[in-house]
Design a protein around this motif. Sequence first.
Motif, PDB file in Angstrom:
ATOM      1  N   ASP A   1       0.810  -1.218   0.000  1.00  0.00           N
ATOM      2  CA  ASP A   1       0.000   0.000   0.000  1.00  0.00           C
ATOM      3  C   ASP A   1       0.844   1.269   0.000  1.00  0.00           C
ATOM      4  O   ASP A   1       0.358   2.334  -0.374  1.00  0.00           O
ATOM      5  N   VAL A   2       2.075   1.175   0.447  1.00  0.00           N
ATOM      6  CA  VAL A   2       2.967   2.336   0.539  1.00  0.00           C
ATOM      7  C   VAL A   2       4.315   1.951  -0.054  1.00  0.00           C
ATOM      8  O   VAL A   2       4.649   0.762  -0.158  1.00  0.00           O
ATOM      9  N   PRO A   3       5.141   2.939  -0.453  1.00  0.00           N
ATOM     10  CA  PRO A   3       6.484   2.617  -0.939  1.00  0.00           C
ATOM     11  C   PRO A   3       7.291   1.901   0.142  1.00  0.00           C
ATOM     12  O   PRO A   3       7.194   2.226   1.326  1.00  0.00           O
ATOM     13  N   LEU A   4       8.062   0.925  -0.276  1.00  0.00           N
ATOM     14  CA  LEU A   4       8.835   0.133   0.668  1.00  0.00           C
ATOM     15  C   LEU A   4      10.282   0.614   0.689  1.00  0.00           C
ATOM     16  O   LEU A   4      10.847   0.948  -0.352  1.00  0.00           O
ATOM     17  N   GLY A   5      10.877   0.651   1.862  1.00  0.00           N
ATOM     18  CA  GLY A   5      12.247   1.104   2.002  1.00  0.00           C
ATOM     19  C   GLY A   5      13.248   0.054   1.565  1.00  0.00           C
ATOM     20  O   GLY A   5      12.897  -1.071   1.189  1.00  0.00           O
TER      21      GLY A   5
END
Length: 255
Positions: free
Chosen positions: A48-52
């Motif tokens: 759902d969000v950018p991954l580090g």
Amino acid sequence: MTAHGLIRHGLAAGDDRAVAAGLRNAEALVAAERRHGELPCVVPGTADVPLGESWSVQGHAHLLKCVQALLSAASSGLKPAADLAERMVHDAIDQQGDPLDALTGGCRSGDQISLHALCYAAEGLWVWGTHSEDPASLDLSRRATEWVWRQRLAGGGFPGFVPLQGRAADRPVPQSDVLAQALRLVALHRLPAPGLEEAVTTLLKSVHQSGDTAAVCYRPQAGELHLNCWASLFAVQALRLHTDSRYWLPWFALV
């Protein structure tokens, strides 16, 4: 891990629903590898969000731990799972150059190497080698274990991360999950381990008891007490291997 746990519980308890659920999880691994050409850390399009930049979302070495679940699934009738497990192991051991370099490189988080991830890789290789009587995978698992053991801290513990060669090192933060995994691996490989008794003592010191229950503190030197399930499970097996000569782990019982 979910797949393996469900399958092994289902077989032990006679629970067909648990076995079926575990097989569905293993089938998802097989399908993901077929769809993407390799087993991804995170199925593309599902975050759902950018991954580090982290070993858990970009690395590949720790995925060797999946070999255990795949072998359990294969023993319950899912033959493609065994084929995937074999491909993963051969990809690890058939590297050009030194496969240990590729293995440690597959545990990167930025400019550091995750020892927890490398222990997972060593465990998966040990599972395959023990199940299949494969000396090459056992040798790579042994070498990875020796590499991890060389990162032991002066106080007997292990850091969660070590810097890449030539990079500046931060102050090491001891992690009990790595300590327990390293102790367990040297026992499984029957390796000589300098400072072994000190490491066992350090793990025992990380155990917090309350009544008749106990758990291992994830980062013993942290200000906030974090009693960790995984570290505790690893520690139970590690301590039993080092204190009970009659205790041994078959490949399917490794947590």
